[in-house]
Scaffold this motif. Sequence first.
Motif, short mmCIF file in Angstrom:
data_model
loop_
_atom_site.label_atom_id
_atom_site.label_comp_id
_atom_site.label_asym_id
_atom_site.label_seq_id
_atom_site.Cartn_x
_atom_site.Cartn_y
_atom_site.Cartn_z
N GLU A 188 0.84 -1.20 0.00
CA GLU A 188 0.00 0.00 0.00
C GLU A 188 0.88 1.25 0.00
O GLU A 188 0.60 2.22 -0.69
N VAL A 189 1.93 1.19 0.82
CA VAL A 189 2.83 2.33 0.91
C VAL A 189 3.48 2.60 -0.44
O VAL A 189 3.52 3.74 -0.92
N GLN A 190 3.94 1.52 -1.07
CA GLN A 190 4.57 1.68 -2.38
C GLN A 190 3.60 2.25 -3.39
O GLN A 190 3.95 3.10 -4.22
N LEU A 368 -6.62 9.86 -0.35
CA LEU A 368 -7.35 8.66 0.08
C LEU A 368 -6.39 7.55 0.48
O LEU A 368 -6.57 6.88 1.49
N LYS A 369 -5.38 7.41 -0.34
CA LYS A 369 -4.39 6.37 -0.06
C LYS A 369 -3.67 6.66 1.24
O LYS A 369 -3.33 5.74 2.00
N MET A 370 -3.43 7.96 1.49
CA MET A 370 -2.73 8.30 2.73
C MET A 370 -3.58 7.94 3.94
O MET A 370 -3.08 7.41 4.93
N LEU A 371 -4.87 8.22 3.84
CA LEU A 371 -5.77 7.84 4.94
C LEU A 371 -5.66 6.35 5.21
O LEU A 371 -5.55 5.91 6.35
N LYS A 372 -5.68 5.61 4.12
CA LYS A 372 -5.67 4.15 4.23
C LYS A 372 -4.36 3.67 4.87
O LYS A 372 -4.36 2.84 5.77
N VAL A 373 -3.26 4.23 4.35
CA VAL A 373 -1.96 3.82 4.86
C VAL A 373 -1.83 4.18 6.34
O VAL A 373 -1.38 3.37 7.15
N GLU A 374 -2.28 5.39 6.68
CA GLU A 374 -2.16 5.82 8.07
C GLU A 374 -2.94 4.87 8.97
O GLU A 374 -2.47 4.45 10.03
N GLU A 375 -4.12 4.54 8.52
CA GLU A 375 -4.97 3.65 9.32
C GLU A 375 -4.30 2.31 9.55
O GLU A 375 -4.23 1.79 10.66
#
Lengths: 503, 752
Positions: A188-190, A368-375
Motif C-alpha cells: 500500500e505504501v509503495q 485517500l491512499k494516505m488515509l488508508k496507509v495511516e490507518e
Amino acid sequence: MGLSSVSINTEDLQFCVFDLKRGQYEGQELDKILFFYPADLPFPSQLSVVGLSEGLITFTSIFSPEAPCEVIEANRHSHVFYQAEADIWMVMVVEKSKEVESVWRIDALRKVLKEVHSLFMMFHGSIKSLLMKDPTGGVVRSHLYTFIMDYLSDFLVGKKLHLPSFRDSLKERGTIEMLTVGREVAIEVQSLVRVVESCGGNAQYHSLLMFQDLLVSTTLCPDDTINLFAYAVLRLTPHALSSRQSSWSYRGKGNSRSSTEATASFFEQHSGNSWSGDHRSILRPLQHDRWSKGKDGFLVNDIWHANSGNSTSSTPVIYLQQTEERMYLCAYQHRSLTLLFVVPVSSIINAEQGVNVVKQLILDNASLKMLKVEEKLSKGWGGENAYHVPGYRYLLVDVDQNISRASPPAKVDTLTKDSLLSLTKLRKEVDIEKSRARWDSPDHDRDLEICIRAKNNAWVIARTTRGKELYMVLENANETVLYASDAVEKFSNRYCNGAFSLD
Amino acid sequence: MSAIASSSQPVVGLSSSGALSHAYIKYPPLRYNIPGSRGLFYDDGNKIIVSPTNNQVFSWKISPFTPAIAPTSDSLSEGPILSIKFSLDSKLIAIQRSNHEIQFQHLETGETFTQKCKSESESLLGFFWTDCLLCDIVFVKTSGLDLFAYNSELNMLHLVETRKLNVNWYVYTHESRLVLLASGMQCKAFTGFQLSSVGIIQLPKFEMVMAKSEANSKPILASEDVYIITVYGRIYCLQVDRVAMLLHSYRFYCDAVVQQGSLPIYSSKIAVSVVDNVLLVHQVDAKVVILYDIFLDSQSPISAPLPLLLRGLPRSTSMGSRSNDKNGENSEVNYLSDLEAIIYGDDWNFLIPDLICDVSNKILWKLHLDLEAIAASSSDMASVLDFLQRRKLEAYQAKHLCLATARTIILERRPLSLVARVIDVLVSSYANSLKTGNYFKGSRSEKRAASTALHENIPAAGDMASASRATIIGKSFEYEGAGLEGEYFQASASSGSDLEENGTMGYLRTDTNIDTGKVPIGTETKIIEVHPPSVQADYDGLRNNLSGTSVSRMQERQLTSPVISPDEMYSFVFCPVEEEMAGEPSYLVSIMIELLRSANSEKIKVHPNIYVLTVQLLARNEQFVELGLLIINKVLEPSREVALQLLESGRQNRQIRKLGLDMLRQLNLHHDYIVSLVQEGYYLEALRYTRKHKVVTVQPSLFLEAALSSKDPQHLAAVLRFFSDFLPGFSHTSDHKAYYHLLTEMTLAPVS
C-alpha cells in the motif's frame, strides 16, 4: 541523565569552521574563520585554536594527504576534526574532565559535525558556493552562525550544552530508524509513493514517508534521505510539532528539552557579536516553533515567508546533495503520517501558485491512499516500546543502508553507568578496527566479535559482519561466555534474519 | 474481430458508410426450408426448431448453432397442428390438435393417445414439457394449470396436480422454468410458478405497471409484450409499456418480485434478445439495437444505438456467379441480395434468447456480439474490461481484447489510477474464477459421496435439487443459460454443495410425514413420493430458511472464461510492453506495484517472473534505495529467481548484491549461497558456512582458486587445511597436490 557538563561561556566546548584557503597573509588570519563558538572568545584565543588545527592538518597531510587528521587527544582536550568540503574544516574541541560524565566517543562527535554540515548544505548549498557568491564571507558567516546556533540549541539542557556522551552509546547519529511493516502495508505504501511520484509527469518528484518519527519509505538517495529524515524528526513530525516533551524519539531526548524561551535566549545571548551580522534577514530553517499544520493538512512555516530574498514563496527550497538540484520541499501530515515530497524548482514556473497546484494534485490523487496507509500503520503500530526486546539493550546498525534500530531510550536508561562506559570503550575499539579495515580492504567487510565481561558483571558485546553492526549490553546475565554468545545467536535469528548467526 | 469487420464492410449494403455495429448476425443462416412445411415451432426445452409436414416432422438442433446441420425426421399422424413439442427425453412428441386436446405419439413405437380437457368451458392455451420432479408436462388452460405425469407402462398421462385460476394468456421459457399467467381485465395481474426440479414454487402475485393514455382508456397487455429472460442466472421479466414508451423490468426472487427500473424505447415494435448475458433491445422500427449489461443493475446502455448488421456474406461468390449467369446461382444471388434488405423485416420473429427466425425466407439467424466494437466504443477502460471479463461465449476473443487493452493503456501512459483500476478488474475477476474453480474441485468428491449415500439412484437430480434450493429462483439454470451443457452439473455442484446436506435432510423429513399420492415413474419413485401436493407449505418454509444462508452467487468460469492470470499478465502484457517502453521503467514499476497490491488484496500468488522483472527495471533505473525497501519489506517475495536477479543486477551495487546473498541464505539455498559468497571473495566465511550446514556439493577447487587469487599464503594454507581436516581423502586428490605445490611456491618466493 545527561550531566556531561559543557556549560555556556566556558571553554569546555569550542566549535569552529574555517577555510584553509583564506587569510593566507599575515594580519588577515581572522579572515579564515567562518564560524566560532563561543563567539565572544577573544580573537587571539580563537586564532590560536584555528592556528593549531591548521598546523596539524598541514602536518598530517604530508603523510596522509587523503585523510589528514581525525582527532588530537591532548592532555586536557580532544580536538575532533571533520573535513566538510575541500579546504573547509570543522573542528570541535571538548574538554577532558576528570568526571566520568564527560567520556566522549570521537566518532559520535564527528557525526554531529557531519550532521550540521549536511543540514546546512541542504538548505543553503555548500559553504564553498556561498563563498564564491560572496567572497567577503559576510553572507556565509551570518548563515553559519544562525544555523549552527539553532542546531546547537537542540543540545541545550538548562543552560548547558549536552553533546552525545557515553550515555548515548546505544544510538547512532546519521542513520535512519525505520518502521517495520508487513508486506500488505508495504505494498500500500509503495502504491501511495508511486502515485505521488506519478503526479510529477516528466519532472522527477521524490518522496519520503514517515510514521511518527520512523521512516516508512523513501525514493531519495541515501544521503538526502538521511538529511531530510533528520530535519523531519527535528522540526516536522507530529512529535516535533506538538511539543518536545515526550521522552521517545530517535534522538532519545530523555532529557526534558529546553523551552523555546531558553533556546531563544541562548541565541540572543550570543548574537550581537562580530559573526552574527543582521540575523533577522537570515533564513533560519532550524529555528524552533516556526512550523505548524495548516488547514489543508500541509505544514506551513513562517521561516521562508519572512525571508526577503524569497518572498514570493513560503515553500522551502532545498538542495539535493548528489545532483545539487534545487527542490521545493512540501510536507503533508495526516495524524501520525508525514509525507515529505520534493519537487524540482525548475519544473515549476510560477513559484507559489505552481507549488499550490502541485499540492492540490497530490491531495486529489493521494489523500485517500494516505488515509488508508495511516490507518493500517496505526493499527500495526506497537507504540514507543515496539522494538524493545526484553533482556536486551541493543543497537543494530546497517552501515550500508544507514539504518539503525535500538532499544527504546527509556529502556536504555535503566542500564548502569558502568555498563554504558564499558560499551563506549568497546565501541571506540570497534571504531578503530573499522577504520583500519577500511584502509586495508575497502570492499571487504570484516567479521568481528567481541564479548566483554564488564566490572559490574554485565556482558558487553559487539558483532560486525558484512556491513551490519550489533552492540549489546546484557545485564543480570549468566556468567558463561557461552550464554552470551547464545543470547546473540537468538537475537540474531529472531530479529536480524540470522545475519549475525555464526557461519 | 478486425479481420471479420473489415471483410464484411464492403458487403453490407445497408450502412456502407463506416459499417459499425455492436451486434450482428452471421452468414450463413440455418435454412429450414422443407417442402410442404406447415409452419415452424420453437421447442426451447430441447433447443430445437420443429417443422411439421403432413405426415412427418423435421427438427433441427440449434445448440450448438451449426447452419449446415441436417434435420432429423420422424413420422407423424395427420391432423391440424397448433403446437408441437418433443418431450425432454425425446421419447414422446406432443401435438396440440385443437383448443381441447393434445395428441401424444410415442416416437419409437408410433403409439398414440390423446388427452382432452375435462369440461367444454375451458380451453387449452398451450402446454410445455418440464423436468420438474412432480410432473412431466403442464397444460395451461383458461381455468388454470394441469400438471400431468407420464406413465410409460400404461402409456397415458396421470393428473398430478391442478392449480385453479383464470388465465388469459401465458408466457413460459424453459431456460427459466418459469410460467407467468396473465389474468384480469387488462391482463396485467400475474401469477408465476417456477417448476424447478425440486418442485413448484409459487411466486407472489404482482401487477405490471401500465400507463394510461387517457383517463378512461384501459390498455390491455398482450403476451407479445412480455418477455422472460435469464441474465447471469437471474430471472427477469421485461414488459413493454406502449403508452409510456418504456420497457419495465422486474426481477424474480424466491419470495418477491421487485421492479428494477425502466428502459426507454424508441420504437413501437420492440424485440428482446439475450446474447451471452447481454440484453439486446431491438428497436425494430428504428432498425437499431441497444445493448444493456444489467449485471450491475445499471439502467444505462453499454453503448449508443447502432444497427444490426449482417456479416460474412460471400461477396466474391455473388460477384462471380453473376457473370457465370447460371440459373441455380442466379437464384442464389437474388437470395443473397434479399438477405441484405431484410434486416428487421416484418417477417422477423425473435426467439428467446438469441435467435431470429425469418419466416418468409425460412431461415434462422443467430445473434452475435461484436466485442471489439463494444470495447472500442467506450473510453472507460475499467468498465469495458469488467464487461469483457463477464463474457463467456467468445471467451477467447474477450481475453484477447482484455490483454490488448491492458497493453494499450500502459503504452499510452494513462494515469496510474486508471491502470490500477483496470488491473483490479482483471485480478479480481481471476480471483473469483479461482475461488469457484477450487471450490468445485474440493467439494465435488465429498459431495458426490454424500448425495449417493442419501439416495442412491438419483445423484444428478439430487445435485440440481440442492442447487436450486440454495439461492434464488432459477439458481439451477443459470449455467445452462450460457449454453454450456457440459458444465451444467459441475456448476450446480459448485453452487449448491454447501447446502446439500441441509436441503436433503429437510427433503427427506417430509418423506416420513406424508406418504401419499404415489405415482411410480421409472426409477425415481422415491423422489415423487416426497412431492405430494400438500407438501407445498413445507417447501416455502424451507426455502426461506435456506435463502438466508445461501451461497453468494459466483460466476462460474471454466476453461472457456476470459480471465487472465497474473502469469499471463506477465507474458502478454508486461513482457511486450517492457520491450517497447525500455526508456522509462519507473512508470512500469508503478504498475507492477499496483498489480502486486491487487493480487495481494485478493490473496493471489504472483509468479517470481514479475518480481524479477521489477528488480530489473529498478536496477536499470538505478533506484537502488527503492529496490532495497521492496526487498526488505518482502514486497518482492523472496525466491531463488529474485535472489539471482539481485546478484546479477547488483553487479554495480554492493548493497543490492548483499540483499541477494541474504535472500539465498534465508531461503536455505546453501549451494547457491556458498558459490555466491565465494564469488564475492568471502571464501573463509563460505567455508565456515559449509561446515555448519554440511554442504558437500561445492567443489574444493572453487575455494582454493579464490584463496589463491587473494595472494595470501595464510588464507590458502587455511583453506587447504580445512579440506584436509574435514574432507576425507582430500590429501590424495590432484587438487591437494596442485595447490600444495602452489602454496610452497608462494611461501618460498619472498625468501628467494
